[in-house]
Write an enzyme that holds these catalytic residues in place. Structure first.
Site, PDB file in Angstrom:
ATOM      1  N   THR A  14      37.887  46.555  30.271  1.00 45.78           N
ATOM      2  CA  THR A  14      38.013  47.949  29.822  1.00 45.78           C
ATOM      3  C   THR A  14      39.467  48.282  29.488  1.00 45.78           C
ATOM      4  OG1 THR A  14      36.176  48.514  31.267  1.00 45.78           O
ATOM      5  CG2 THR A  14      37.522  50.348  30.473  1.00 45.78           C
ATOM      6  N   VAL A  15      40.360  48.051  30.434  1.00 49.40           N
ATOM      7  CA  VAL A  15      41.760  48.468  30.234  1.00 49.40           C
ATOM      8  C   VAL A  15      42.476  47.518  29.277  1.00 49.40           C
ATOM      9  CG1 VAL A  15      43.937  49.037  31.372  1.00 49.40           C
ATOM     10  CG2 VAL A  15      41.764  49.467  32.566  1.00 49.40           C
ATOM     11  N   GLU A 131      52.119  52.974  36.053  1.00 47.06           N
ATOM     12  CA  GLU A 131      51.666  54.339  35.734  1.00 47.06           C
ATOM     13  C   GLU A 131      50.145  54.453  35.737  1.00 47.06           C
ATOM     14  OE1 GLU A 131      53.766  57.271  34.945  1.00 47.06           O
ATOM     15  OE2 GLU A 131      51.803  57.800  35.691  1.00 47.06           O
ATOM     16  N   VAL A 134      47.459  55.164  39.131  1.00 44.36           N
ATOM     17  CA  VAL A 134      47.095  56.425  39.795  1.00 44.36           C
ATOM     18  C   VAL A 134      46.760  57.470  38.736  1.00 44.36           C
ATOM     19  CG1 VAL A 134      47.837  58.228  41.396  1.00 44.36           C
ATOM     20  CG2 VAL A 134      48.671  55.885  41.695  1.00 44.36           C
ATOM     21  N   GLY A 136      44.785  57.533  36.161  1.00 49.48           N
ATOM     22  CA  GLY A 136      44.542  57.109  34.776  1.00 49.48           C
ATOM     23  C   GLY A 136      45.594  57.582  33.785  1.00 49.48           C
ATOM     24  N   GLY A 189      27.919  54.629  33.751  1.00 56.28           N
ATOM     25  CA  GLY A 189      29.106  53.775  33.811  1.00 56.28           C
ATOM     26  C   GLY A 189      30.275  54.410  34.543  1.00 56.28           C
ATOM     27  N   GLU A 192      30.605  52.072  39.847  1.00 56.30           N
ATOM     28  CA  GLU A 192      30.284  50.654  39.811  1.00 56.30           C
ATOM     29  C   GLU A 192      28.884  50.427  40.383  1.00 56.30           C
ATOM     30  OE1 GLU A 192      32.333  48.406  38.562  1.00 56.30           O
ATOM     31  OE2 GLU A 192      33.789  49.966  38.149  1.00 56.30           O
ATOM     32  N   ASP A 203      39.122  53.726  46.951  1.00 53.98           N
ATOM     33  CA  ASP A 203      39.889  53.728  45.696  1.00 53.98           C
ATOM     34  C   ASP A 203      40.898  54.893  45.694  1.00 53.98           C
ATOM     35  OD1 ASP A 203      40.111  53.126  42.630  1.00 53.98           O
ATOM     36  OD2 ASP A 203      39.643  55.266  42.758  1.00 53.98           O
ATOM     37  N   LYS A 207      45.314  55.075  45.911  1.00 59.65           N
ATOM     38  CA  LYS A 207      46.210  55.859  45.044  1.00 59.65           C
ATOM     39  C   LYS A 207      47.085  56.803  45.869  1.00 59.65           C
ATOM     40  CE  LYS A 207      42.585  55.674  41.566  1.00 59.65           C
ATOM     41  NZ  LYS A 207      41.464  56.410  40.991  1.00 59.65           N
TER      42      LYS A 207
HETATM   43  N1  LIG Z   1      38.593  50.983  34.156  1.00 58.26           N
HETATM   44  C1  LIG Z   1      39.331  52.027  34.461  1.00 58.26           C
HETATM   45  O1  LIG Z   1      39.049  53.162  34.063  1.00 58.26           O
HETATM   46  C2  LIG Z   1      40.560  51.850  35.309  1.00 58.26           C
HETATM   47  C3  LIG Z   1      41.350  52.968  35.615  1.00 58.26           C
HETATM   48  C4  LIG Z   1      42.507  52.799  36.366  1.00 58.26           C
HETATM   49  C5  LIG Z   1      42.878  51.552  36.822  1.00 58.26           C
HETATM   50  N2  LIG Z   1      42.056  50.484  36.533  1.00 58.26           N
HETATM   51  C6  LIG Z   1      42.472  49.173  37.054  1.00 58.26           C
HETATM   52  O2  LIG Z   1      42.693  48.305  35.952  1.00 58.26           O
HETATM   53  C7  LIG Z   1      42.388  46.962  36.319  1.00 58.26           C
HETATM   54  C8  LIG Z   1      41.360  46.408  35.339  1.00 58.26           C
HETATM   55  O3  LIG Z   1      40.216  47.219  35.341  1.00 58.26           O
HETATM   56  P1  LIG Z   1      39.085  47.092  34.219  1.00 58.26           P
HETATM   57  O4  LIG Z   1      38.199  48.281  34.402  1.00 58.26           O
HETATM   58  O5  LIG Z   1      39.689  46.819  32.901  1.00 58.26           O
HETATM   59  O6  LIG Z   1      38.296  45.798  34.741  1.00 58.26           O
HETATM   60  P2  LIG Z   1      37.245  44.912  33.918  1.00 58.26           P
HETATM   61  O7  LIG Z   1      36.694  45.658  32.773  1.00 58.26           O
HETATM   62  O8  LIG Z   1      36.322  44.346  34.935  1.00 58.26           O
HETATM   63  O9  LIG Z   1      38.153  43.733  33.334  1.00 58.26           O
HETATM   64  C9  LIG Z   1      38.707  42.732  34.147  1.00 58.26           C
HETATM   65  C10 LIG Z   1      39.261  41.642  33.252  1.00 58.26           C
HETATM   66  O10 LIG Z   1      39.834  40.657  34.090  1.00 58.26           O
HETATM   67  C11 LIG Z   1      39.348  39.390  33.678  1.00 58.26           C
HETATM   68  N3  LIG Z   1      39.248  38.504  34.828  1.00 58.26           N
HETATM   69  C12 LIG Z   1      38.472  38.649  35.909  1.00 58.26           C
HETATM   70  N4  LIG Z   1      38.653  37.626  36.762  1.00 58.26           N
HETATM   71  C13 LIG Z   1      39.565  36.821  36.177  1.00 58.26           C
HETATM   72  C14 LIG Z   1      40.142  35.593  36.534  1.00 58.26           C
HETATM   73  N5  LIG Z   1      39.833  34.973  37.670  1.00 58.26           N
HETATM   74  N6  LIG Z   1      41.051  35.059  35.695  1.00 58.26           N
HETATM   75  C15 LIG Z   1      41.360  35.673  34.531  1.00 58.26           C
HETATM   76  N7  LIG Z   1      40.831  36.834  34.130  1.00 58.26           N
HETATM   77  C16 LIG Z   1      39.943  37.391  34.945  1.00 58.26           C
HETATM   78  C17 LIG Z   1      37.994  39.618  33.076  1.00 58.26           C
HETATM   79  O11 LIG Z   1      37.705  38.546  32.186  1.00 58.26           O
HETATM   80  P3  LIG Z   1      36.329  38.499  31.334  1.00 58.26           P
HETATM   81  O12 LIG Z   1      36.388  39.703  30.441  1.00 58.26           O
HETATM   82  O13 LIG Z   1      36.422  37.232  30.579  1.00 58.26           O
HETATM   83  O14 LIG Z   1      35.217  38.551  32.331  1.00 58.26           O
HETATM   84  C18 LIG Z   1      38.203  40.950  32.375  1.00 58.26           C
HETATM   85  O15 LIG Z   1      38.711  40.753  31.085  1.00 58.26           O
HETATM   86  C19 LIG Z   1      41.887  47.048  37.765  1.00 58.26           C
HETATM   87  O16 LIG Z   1      42.983  46.823  38.638  1.00 58.26           O
HETATM   88  C20 LIG Z   1      41.436  48.490  37.908  1.00 58.26           C
HETATM   89  O17 LIG Z   1      41.469  48.966  39.224  1.00 58.26           O
HETATM   90  C21 LIG Z   1      40.926  50.604  35.794  1.00 58.26           C
END
Ligand SMILES: NC(=O)c1ccc[n+]([C@@H]2O[C@H](COP(=O)([O-])OP(=O)(O)OC[C@H]3O[C@@H](n4cnc5c(N)ncnc54)[C@H](OP(=O)(O)O)[C@@H]3O)[C@@H](O)[C@H]2O)c1
Length: 430
Positions: A14-15, A131, A134, A136, A189, A192, A203, A207
């Site tokens: 996602t990010v 940034e 915490v 978003g 969505g 989780e 979570d 923060k």
């Molecule tokens: N989503 C939000 O709204 C949000 C908001 C604030 C902070 N965050 C933080 O941002 C971070 C990412 O969140 P996200 O929502 O983007 O997560 P996500 O959609 O689950 O994406 C995680 C990514 O990491 C990759 N990955 C997982 N295990 C791996 C490994 N062993 N080696 C290499 N790559 C690996 C995945 O690869 P594949 O795609 O190939 O599976 C995927 O591309 C987290 O720390 C989360 O807490 C997210």
């Protein structure tokens, strides 16, 4: 042309995909603002074949994510994999050890290992930027680390988990149960498949821990945080809170108390028209009290691709401009181990919900326990009659020691008329 600022991007979910989109779409704007182009040199994720809705053909694919720590000529590594241990933590550590700047959105990693990583960054002359970790898209880290740097911070209040705020708002607006709304949040969505991190307050607590570290100049200390989530909140609570003029919010509180720092995450009642009472749906908010600035409120979308990636890229612009700051606002070696206040000693008014059998003498028994624990009743409501059956009794109290309220709840639970665990929530008159 100025030398590009080259990044390695670990994580394309996602990010990560959002970061690619911003850099591809707003590249010219970023270049003007940063004074040099921001260029993705290499990317890495788990599955190379996955379609991520973005064109990655111009970037080198790095099979082993950890190799980004040594990848040639990078200015920064962006870690958006997630998790406090494992590949994300390994990559961040290895990158900092190499003196390479790191931008991350990983609140769990920072809450658990922030002190160690900030020290490593300082030792190696690298920056650790977060940034996006915490609230978003709300630039609260920049605000606390820079905009409010002139102030002694007295307290920080935060609605820091959009999923919880959405659930509580929807329960209020529709009268539907917690479980029902949670299922809907998962389908949309917001939550989780395993929603425990969100609804159990973990979570949001990650923060809060980061904000407290910056606000009070202390080592982030997740283990000392007292955490309670929102699983037990029901429609009775929501309805009575509204009737009494309050909203229920999962509130992070970090404040100075008698030379110590209190750090708690718990559902609270806040006045409907208060800065926290007006924050609904998936929105986050942070309310800070500083000795000169008074009480600024920061609010916006706390998660999602656009807002979170926007914060990641803002850190990259800062780094490309040459802006350098210690992770938690002061040199890591100067972060103090906080003396944490005992949440049991805090004093608040309380909302107390009981489910008790409708029969003579029950209120007298409950009142006797409250009296023995020095708890003074402000109001008591029991509507309707259903002799012999469980009915809700709602009590509000005057100022009460938290430990006394918990002890009273334990004693009330043992009464044979009590059919459910009593639930107490503090009333924060913000
Ligand atoms: N989503 C939000 O709204 C949000 C908001 C604030 C902070 N965050 C933080 O941002 C971070 C990412 O969140 P996200 O929502 O983007 O997560 P996500 O959609 O689950 O994406 C995680 C990514 O990491 C990759 N990955 C997982 N295990 C791996 C490994 N062993 N080696 C290499 N790559 C690996 C995945 O690869 P594949 O795609 O190939 O599976 C995927 O591309 C987290 O720390 C989360 O807490 C997210």
């Amino acid at each position: 042309m100025s030398k590009p600022f080259r990044i390695g991007l670990a994580g394309l979910g996602t990010v990560g995909a959002g970061v690619v989109k911003i850099i591809q779409k707003n590249g010219h704007l970023l270049e003007k603002r940063a004074g040099r182009p921001i260029e993705i040199a290499a990317v890495s994720a788990k599955d190379r074949t996955r379609d991520r809705g973005v064109d990655l053909s111009a970037y080198d694919w790095v099979e082993k994510t950890g190799d980004l720590a040594n990848y040639k000529d990078l200015d920064a590594v962006v870690e958006v994999i997630g998790g406090s241990e494992g590949p994300a933590a390994d990559l961040v550590r290895a990158s900092l050890k190499n003196g390479r700047h790191v931008v991350t959105a990983n609140k769990a990693l920072l809450a658990l290992h922030g002190d160690e990583l900030a020290n490593l960054a300082d030792e190696k002359g690298a920056c650790l930027m977060f940034e996006a970790a915490v609230a978003g898209g709300v630039p609260i880290i920049k605000a606390m680390r820079e905009g409010l740097a002139a102030n002694e911070i007295k307290s920080i209040y935060g609605i820091l988990n959009g999923t919880c705020n959405y659930i509580l708002t929807t329960m209020r607006q529709t009268g539907r149960s917690f479980d029902d709304v949670l299922k809907e949040a998962q389908a949309q969505g917001y939550a989780e498949a395993d929603p425990a991190f969100d609804i159990d307050g973990i979570d949001a607590a990650h923060k809060l821990c980061i904000l407290a570290a910056i606000g009070f100049g202390v080592k982030p200390d997740f283990k000392s945080l007292s955490i309670e989530g929102i699983r037990h909140i029901n429609t009775t609570d929501i309805a009575y809170a509204t009737e009494f003029g309050y909203r229920i919010k999962l509130l992070g509180i970090a404040r100075r108390e008698n030379g110590k720092i209190l750090q708690v995450m718990e559902p609270c009642l806040v006045p409907i028209e208060s800065p926290m009472g007006i924050i609904d749906d998936v929105y986050n908010a942070v309310y800070v009290e500083g000795d000169f600035v008074e009480t600024p409120l920061f609010t916006g979308k706390g998660a999602g691709q656009g807002p979170t990636a926007s914060s990641v890229v803002s850190d990259l612009i800062d780094l490309a401009r040459g802006h350098r700051l210690p992770a938690f606002g002061i040199p890591a070696k100067d972060l103090k181990a906080a003396v944490w206040a005992d949440p049991g000693e805090t004093v608040n008014s309380y909302y107390l919900r009981l489910m008790v059998l409708d029969r003579a003498g029950v209120i007298a028994d409950v009142s006797a326990i409250l009296r023995d624990k020095n708890i003074s009743i402000e109001g008591l409501v029991q509507r309707g009659r259903d002799p012999g059956q469980p009915v809700p009794v709602i009590i509000t109290t005057h100022e009460t020691r938290h430990a006394d309220m918990m002890a009273a709840c334990e004693l009330i639970e043992k009464l044979d008329c009590c059919v459910e665990k009593p639930r107490a929530m503090c009333i924060e008159e913000l």
